[in-house]
Design a protein around this motif. Structure first.
Motif, PDB file in Angstrom:
ATOM      1  N   VAL A  23     -15.549  -7.699   2.829  1.00  0.00           N
ATOM      2  CA  VAL A  23     -15.297  -7.160   1.491  1.00  0.00           C
ATOM      3  C   VAL A  23     -14.617  -5.796   1.603  1.00  0.00           C
ATOM      4  CG1 VAL A  23     -16.402  -6.288  -0.588  1.00  0.00           C
ATOM      5  CG2 VAL A  23     -17.108  -8.474   0.369  1.00  0.00           C
ATOM      6  N   ALA A  24     -15.080  -4.939   2.521  1.00  0.00           N
ATOM      7  CA  ALA A  24     -14.486  -3.615   2.685  1.00  0.00           C
ATOM      8  C   ALA A  24     -13.033  -3.722   3.122  1.00  0.00           C
ATOM      9  CB  ALA A  24     -15.287  -2.803   3.703  1.00  0.00           C
ATOM     10  N   VAL A  25     -12.724  -4.633   4.044  1.00  0.00           N
ATOM     11  CA  VAL A  25     -11.348  -4.817   4.500  1.00  0.00           C
ATOM     12  C   VAL A  25     -10.498  -5.344   3.363  1.00  0.00           C
ATOM     13  CG1 VAL A  25      -9.892  -6.154   6.051  1.00  0.00           C
ATOM     14  CG2 VAL A  25     -11.962  -5.077   6.925  1.00  0.00           C
ATOM     15  N   ALA A  26     -11.009  -6.292   2.590  1.00  0.00           N
ATOM     16  CA  ALA A  26     -10.244  -6.865   1.483  1.00  0.00           C
ATOM     17  C   ALA A  26      -9.910  -5.817   0.437  1.00  0.00           C
ATOM     18  CB  ALA A  26     -11.030  -8.011   0.854  1.00  0.00           C
ATOM     19  N   GLU A  27     -10.813  -4.863   0.195  1.00  0.00           N
ATOM     20  CA  GLU A  27     -10.555  -3.823  -0.793  1.00  0.00           C
ATOM     21  C   GLU A  27      -9.425  -2.900  -0.353  1.00  0.00           C
ATOM     22  OE1 GLU A  27     -14.309  -1.924  -1.366  1.00  0.00           O
ATOM     23  OE2 GLU A  27     -15.095  -3.562  -2.573  1.00  0.00           O
ATOM     24  N   ASP A  28      -9.244  -2.707   0.969  1.00  0.00           N
ATOM     25  CA  ASP A  28      -8.208  -1.826   1.473  1.00  0.00           C
ATOM     26  C   ASP A  28      -6.894  -2.558   1.677  1.00  0.00           C
ATOM     27  OD1 ASP A  28      -7.202   0.648   2.464  1.00  0.00           O
ATOM     28  OD2 ASP A  28      -7.338  -0.190   4.478  1.00  0.00           O
ATOM     29  N   ASN A  29      -6.922  -3.860   1.728  1.00  0.00           N
ATOM     30  CA  ASN A  29      -5.720  -4.628   2.011  1.00  0.00           C
ATOM     31  C   ASN A  29      -5.154  -5.186   0.713  1.00  0.00           C
ATOM     32  OD1 ASN A  29      -3.687  -6.141   2.999  1.00  0.00           O
ATOM     33  ND2 ASN A  29      -4.953  -7.567   4.130  1.00  0.00           N
ATOM     34  N   GLU A  30      -4.068  -4.606   0.270  1.00  0.00           N
ATOM     35  CA  GLU A  30      -3.429  -5.045  -0.966  1.00  0.00           C
ATOM     36  C   GLU A  30      -2.093  -5.719  -0.660  1.00  0.00           C
ATOM     37  OE1 GLU A  30      -4.575  -4.875  -4.125  1.00  0.00           O
ATOM     38  OE2 GLU A  30      -6.467  -4.116  -3.367  1.00  0.00           O
ATOM     39  N   ALA A  31      -1.966  -6.335   0.517  1.00  0.00           N
ATOM     40  CA  ALA A  31      -0.712  -6.971   0.919  1.00  0.00           C
ATOM     41  C   ALA A  31      -0.264  -7.978  -0.128  1.00  0.00           C
ATOM     42  CB  ALA A  31      -0.884  -7.647   2.271  1.00  0.00           C
ATOM     43  N   GLY A  32       1.024  -7.914  -0.477  1.00  0.00           N
ATOM     44  CA  GLY A  32       1.596  -8.866  -1.410  1.00  0.00           C
ATOM     45  C   GLY A  32       1.305  -8.619  -2.873  1.00  0.00           C
ATOM     46  N   VAL A  33       0.719  -7.462  -3.204  1.00  0.00           N
ATOM     47  CA  VAL A  33       0.357  -7.143  -4.585  1.00  0.00           C
ATOM     48  C   VAL A  33       1.352  -6.125  -5.148  1.00  0.00           C
ATOM     49  CG1 VAL A  33      -1.451  -6.142  -6.036  1.00  0.00           C
ATOM     50  CG2 VAL A  33      -2.072  -7.603  -4.108  1.00  0.00           C
ATOM     51  N   PRO A  34       1.809  -6.292  -6.374  1.00  0.00           N
ATOM     52  CA  PRO A  34       2.740  -5.321  -6.969  1.00  0.00           C
ATOM     53  C   PRO A  34       2.137  -3.913  -7.035  1.00  0.00           C
ATOM     54  CG  PRO A  34       2.597  -7.287  -8.332  1.00  0.00           C
ATOM     55  CD  PRO A  34       1.524  -7.395  -7.295  1.00  0.00           C
ATOM     56  N   LEU A  35       2.976  -2.916  -6.870  1.00  0.00           N
ATOM     57  CA  LEU A  35       2.571  -1.521  -6.989  1.00  0.00           C
ATOM     58  C   LEU A  35       2.415  -1.171  -8.464  1.00  0.00           C
ATOM     59  CD1 LEU A  35       2.159   1.194  -5.443  1.00  0.00           C
ATOM     60  CD2 LEU A  35       4.584   1.626  -5.836  1.00  0.00           C
ATOM     61  N   THR A  36       1.326  -0.507  -8.815  1.00  0.00           N
ATOM     62  CA  THR A  36       1.107  -0.088 -10.196  1.00  0.00           C
ATOM     63  C   THR A  36       1.510   1.379 -10.348  1.00  0.00           C
ATOM     64  OG1 THR A  36      -1.158   0.679  -9.842  1.00  0.00           O
ATOM     65  CG2 THR A  36      -0.863  -1.665 -10.399  1.00  0.00           C
ATOM     66  N   PRO A  37       1.832   1.822 -11.565  1.00  0.00           N
ATOM     67  CA  PRO A  37       2.194   3.227 -11.764  1.00  0.00           C
ATOM     68  C   PRO A  37       1.113   4.193 -11.281  1.00  0.00           C
ATOM     69  CG  PRO A  37       2.853   1.955 -13.664  1.00  0.00           C
ATOM     70  CD  PRO A  37       2.049   1.038 -12.778  1.00  0.00           C
ATOM     71  N   LYS A  38      -0.145   3.859 -11.515  1.00  0.00           N
ATOM     72  CA  LYS A  38      -1.239   4.730 -11.092  1.00  0.00           C
ATOM     73  C   LYS A  38      -1.251   4.895  -9.575  1.00  0.00           C
ATOM     74  CE  LYS A  38      -6.248   5.176 -11.335  1.00  0.00           C
ATOM     75  NZ  LYS A  38      -7.490   4.559 -11.807  1.00  0.00           N
ATOM     76  N   GLU A  39      -1.012   3.807  -8.843  1.00  0.00           N
ATOM     77  CA  GLU A  39      -0.984   3.856  -7.381  1.00  0.00           C
ATOM     78  C   GLU A  39       0.259   4.552  -6.843  1.00  0.00           C
ATOM     79  OE1 GLU A  39      -3.019  -0.281  -6.017  1.00  0.00           O
ATOM     80  OE2 GLU A  39      -1.064  -0.409  -6.995  1.00  0.00           O
ATOM     81  N   ALA A  40       1.349   4.494  -7.578  1.00  0.00           N
ATOM     82  CA  ALA A  40       2.627   4.997  -7.101  1.00  0.00           C
ATOM     83  C   ALA A  40       2.715   6.521  -7.089  1.00  0.00           C
ATOM     84  CB  ALA A  40       3.757   4.453  -7.971  1.00  0.00           C
ATOM     85  N   VAL A  41       2.070   7.173  -8.019  1.00  0.00           N
ATOM     86  CA  VAL A  41       2.235   8.611  -8.213  1.00  0.00           C
ATOM     87  C   VAL A  41       1.964   9.396  -6.932  1.00  0.00           C
ATOM     88  CG1 VAL A  41       1.332  10.626  -9.444  1.00  0.00           C
ATOM     89  CG2 VAL A  41       1.707   8.486 -10.660  1.00  0.00           C
ATOM     90  N   GLY A  42       2.957  10.211  -6.559  1.00  0.00           N
ATOM     91  CA  GLY A  42       2.778  11.091  -5.405  1.00  0.00           C
ATOM     92  C   GLY A  42       3.914  10.998  -4.409  1.00  0.00           C
ATOM     93  N   ALA A  43       3.711  11.668  -3.289  1.00  0.00           N
ATOM     94  CA  ALA A  43       4.727  11.755  -2.238  1.00  0.00           C
ATOM     95  C   ALA A  43       4.611  10.583  -1.268  1.00  0.00           C
ATOM     96  CB  ALA A  43       4.588  13.074  -1.504  1.00  0.00           C
TER      97      ALA A  43
END
Length: 125
Positions: A23-43
């Motif tokens: 479960v912990a690995v699955a939460e960190d692995n977002e392979a193949g998932v679209p990037l959301t604006p909230k996740e994108a913000v930053g450098a």
């Protein structure tokens, strides 16, 4: 009988630990998932061939600011970004795609180029 009971408890504990790790690995692995604006913000650092080339700052409103030129890895200066079905792509001033990236994890996107040289987009920090 007592040894069998202890063995069963240990086996159950091992199974629980393995399931928790999955479960912990699955939460960190977002392979193949679209990037959301909230996740994108930053450098984000653009790198290729093992060298960091430039830093892009992605905004929640799908904007991109480049601190410097990224060299030849980007065919045009990106001014925006948009999610794709499996990651994101940088776009130019007219909204045309500049370079598409496939999501490998929460903080790593990779673009496979025809030349065989991969371009990575990695979250800073």
């Amino acid at each position: 009988m007592r040894i069998l009971s202890i063995a069963s408890c240990l086996a159950g504990a091992a199974l629980f630990a393995t399931a928790s790790l999955a479960v912990a690995v699955a939460e960190d692995n977002e392979a193949g998932v679209p990037l959301t604006p909230k996740e994108a913000v930053g450098a984000w650092t653009v790198s290729s061939g093992g060298q960091d080339l430039c830093v892009l700052t992605l905004g929640a409103a799908h904007t991109v600011k480049a601190a410097s030129s990224c060299g030849d890895v980007l065919p045009a200066a990106p001014t925006g970004w948009q999610p794709t079905s499996d990651g994101m792509q940088l776009t130019g001033s007219g909204g045309q795609p500049v370079l598409a990236f496939h999501r490998w994890s929460n903080s790593l996107f990779v673009s496979h180029r025809a030349s065989g040289v991969d371009v990575q987009l990695r979250r800073n920090g």
